[in-house]
Design an enzyme around this catalytic site. Sequence first.
Site, PDB file in Angstrom:
ATOM      1  N   ARG A  95       0.888  -1.176   0.000  1.00 19.14           N
ATOM      2  CA  ARG A  95       0.000   0.000   0.000  1.00 19.14           C
ATOM      3  C   ARG A  95       0.919   1.217   0.000  1.00 19.14           C
ATOM      4  O   ARG A  95       1.699   1.392   0.953  1.00 19.14           O
ATOM      5  CB  ARG A  95      -0.914  -0.019   1.226  1.00 19.14           C
ATOM      6  CG  ARG A  95      -1.619   1.299   1.472  1.00 19.14           C
ATOM      7  CD  ARG A  95      -2.719   1.179   2.510  1.00 19.14           C
ATOM      8  NE  ARG A  95      -3.887   0.528   1.946  1.00 19.14           N
ATOM      9  CZ  ARG A  95      -5.111   0.587   2.480  1.00 19.14           C
ATOM     10  NH1 ARG A  95      -5.329   1.263   3.597  1.00 19.14           N
ATOM     11  NH2 ARG A  95      -6.112  -0.035   1.914  1.00 19.14           N
ATOM     12  N   HIS A 122      -7.221   0.950  -6.390  1.00 16.79           N
ATOM     13  CA  HIS A 122      -7.441   0.040  -5.255  1.00 16.79           C
ATOM     14  C   HIS A 122      -8.128  -1.222  -5.787  1.00 16.79           C
ATOM     15  O   HIS A 122      -9.309  -1.457  -5.540  1.00 16.79           O
ATOM     16  CB  HIS A 122      -8.309   0.749  -4.214  1.00 16.79           C
ATOM     17  CG  HIS A 122      -8.279   0.115  -2.842  1.00 16.79           C
ATOM     18  ND1 HIS A 122      -7.546  -1.014  -2.541  1.00 16.79           N
ATOM     19  CD2 HIS A 122      -8.912   0.467  -1.689  1.00 16.79           C
ATOM     20  CE1 HIS A 122      -7.733  -1.338  -1.277  1.00 16.79           C
ATOM     21  NE2 HIS A 122      -8.550  -0.457  -0.740  1.00 16.79           N
ATOM     22  N   GLN A 125     -10.184  -3.646  -3.518  1.00 17.65           N
ATOM     23  CA  GLN A 125     -11.505  -3.119  -3.141  1.00 17.65           C
ATOM     24  C   GLN A 125     -12.512  -3.363  -4.260  1.00 17.65           C
ATOM     25  O   GLN A 125     -13.649  -3.780  -4.014  1.00 17.65           O
ATOM     26  CB  GLN A 125     -11.389  -1.615  -2.842  1.00 17.65           C
ATOM     27  CG  GLN A 125     -12.694  -1.001  -2.380  1.00 17.65           C
ATOM     28  CD  GLN A 125     -13.158  -1.551  -1.045  1.00 17.65           C
ATOM     29  OE1 GLN A 125     -12.412  -1.557  -0.083  1.00 17.65           O
ATOM     30  NE2 GLN A 125     -14.389  -2.024  -0.979  1.00 17.65           N
ATOM     31  N   ASP A 213     -17.212   7.377  -1.321  1.00 18.25           N
ATOM     32  CA  ASP A 213     -15.990   7.207  -0.521  1.00 18.25           C
ATOM     33  C   ASP A 213     -15.706   8.551   0.139  1.00 18.25           C
ATOM     34  O   ASP A 213     -16.334   9.576  -0.190  1.00 18.25           O
ATOM     35  CB  ASP A 213     -14.830   6.786  -1.447  1.00 18.25           C
ATOM     36  CG  ASP A 213     -13.512   6.490  -0.712  1.00 18.25           C
ATOM     37  OD1 ASP A 213     -13.528   6.355   0.525  1.00 18.25           O
ATOM     38  OD2 ASP A 213     -12.473   6.407  -1.389  1.00 18.25           O
ATOM     39  N   CYS A 253     -16.531   1.824   0.589  1.00 18.73           N
ATOM     40  CA  CYS A 253     -15.355   0.983   0.873  1.00 18.73           C
ATOM     41  C   CYS A 253     -14.944   1.069   2.337  1.00 18.73           C
ATOM     42  O   CYS A 253     -14.286   0.167   2.846  1.00 18.73           O
ATOM     43  CB  CYS A 253     -14.200   1.386  -0.029  1.00 18.73           C
ATOM     44  SG  CYS A 253     -13.656   3.084   0.221  1.00 18.73           S
ATOM     45  N   ARG A 281     -13.938  -8.303   1.448  1.00 24.07           N
ATOM     46  CA  ARG A 281     -12.516  -8.046   1.203  1.00 24.07           C
ATOM     47  C   ARG A 281     -11.706  -9.330   1.438  1.00 24.07           C
ATOM     48  O   ARG A 281     -10.714  -9.568   0.753  1.00 24.07           O
ATOM     49  CB  ARG A 281     -12.023  -6.903   2.106  1.00 24.07           C
ATOM     50  CG  ARG A 281     -12.570  -5.520   1.740  1.00 24.07           C
ATOM     51  CD  ARG A 281     -12.070  -5.070   0.372  1.00 24.07           C
ATOM     52  NE  ARG A 281     -10.628  -5.157   0.292  1.00 24.07           N
ATOM     53  CZ  ARG A 281      -9.770  -4.206   0.688  1.00 24.07           C
ATOM     54  NH1 ARG A 281     -10.241  -3.051   1.125  1.00 24.07           N
ATOM     55  NH2 ARG A 281      -8.461  -4.387   0.585  1.00 24.07           N
TER      56      ARG A 281
HETATM   57  N1   CP Z   1     -11.336  -0.078   2.261  1.00 25.07           N
HETATM   58  C1   CP Z   1     -10.082  -0.182   2.744  1.00 25.07           C
HETATM   59  O1   CP Z   1      -9.107  -0.384   1.996  1.00 25.07           O
HETATM   60  O2   CP Z   1      -9.993  -0.046   4.084  1.00 25.07           O
HETATM   61  P1   CP Z   1      -8.650   0.038   4.946  1.00 25.07           P
HETATM   62  O3   CP Z   1      -7.979   1.354   4.581  1.00 25.07           O
HETATM   63  O4   CP Z   1      -9.097  -0.013   6.354  1.00 25.07           O
HETATM   64  O5   CP Z   1      -7.750  -1.092   4.562  1.00 25.07           O
HETATM   65  N1  NVA Z   2      -9.838   6.845  -1.119  1.00 15.59           N
HETATM   66  C1  NVA Z   2      -9.464   6.381   0.199  1.00 15.59           C
HETATM   67  C2  NVA Z   2      -9.742   4.922   0.315  1.00 15.59           C
HETATM   68  C3  NVA Z   2      -9.440   4.337   1.664  1.00 15.59           C
HETATM   69  C4  NVA Z   2      -9.657   2.851   1.700  1.00 15.59           C
HETATM   70  C5  NVA Z   2      -8.011   6.694   0.463  1.00 15.59           C
HETATM   71  O1  NVA Z   2      -7.183   6.548  -0.445  1.00 15.59           O
HETATM   72  O2  NVA Z   2      -7.691   7.100   1.579  1.00 15.59           O
END
Ligand code: CP
Ligand code: NVA
Length: 296
Positions: A95, A122, A125, A213, A253, A281
């Site tokens: 990530r 993502h 997701q 989101d 999400c 997930r």
């Molecule tokens: N939706 C999602 O990726 O959540 P987290 O940031 O908690 O992993």
């Molecule tokens: N768009 C958000 C998604 C979190 C799961 C971010 O990147 O923070």
Amino acid sequence: MTRHLVDIASLSAVQLREILNFSIEAPKAALSGKGVALIFEKPSNRTRHSMEMAVVQLGGHPVYTRGEEIGLDMRESVEDVTRIMAGYHAVIAARVFRHSFIERMVAVSDVPIINMLSDASHPLQALADVITMEELVGSVSGLTVAWIGDYNNVARSLTEAVCLLGGTMSLGCPSAYDADDDELARLASLGGSVRQCASPQEAIAGADVVHTDTWISMGQEKESAMRRKIFSKYCVNASLMALAAPNAKFMHCMPAHRGEEVSADVFDGPNSVVIQQGHHRLTAARGALKWVMEKS
Ligand code: CP
Ligand code: NVA
């Protein structure tokens, strides 16, 4: 050939369906005796826990590391980290802030790389989103899916998945936070259909599923005040949901911010499927891990 999961659009429609099919099959020992590196430059609840548990269910051992501990391009280069970890692990998942880090990992890795969220996308997701929609609403090819809010990483991967599977995507985003013409042309080339609407009301009209989101993604905290102002008319509330198809499902999400991108009554209401979506997930993580472990 080594398989990677960088973006949904880097998959063919057949490959996307393969991952979805792997997701719903019973777990196999695809990772028996093997390690999976989980590198997080940003916080996580769902992604960390679902990936760790999927690795365990597939017989492997997850090793979680915070980004600051490794220091990608600070303590050592992305390439050096990747080449070393590829000797310990069967899969490297990351990530990251910069999507280019994922691409640089892919360029030097002889083990699969999985994108666990970048500034651009993502994919894990989107896999869970599709699994949830197909379980609770119907085949994506027959659905109109609305996105209300920021055309961000989650929106991009979801839109790619809906297009690849032949569905209809309806985007309701403020200008400058929407998909530009090149992006719309790229999406249209994937299949299905995508339309960008002038208002959230137009985007949600008749939709079978409504997604949103946060207005402020991780790393955008300094823009919070400006973003709250720009997005203030993009709250998915009961009067907006009333324009969608009868009994349209609400999806998010998470993490969610009640009173910002979604009202509490919608988020916690009877048509919200956010908890099932979050639980899928884990389903999606199993499918992605099993898929990358298969040789093309
Ligand atoms: N939706 C999602 O990726 O959540 P987290 O940031 O908690 O992993
Ligand atoms: N768009 C958000 C998604 C979190 C799961 C971010 O990147 O923070």
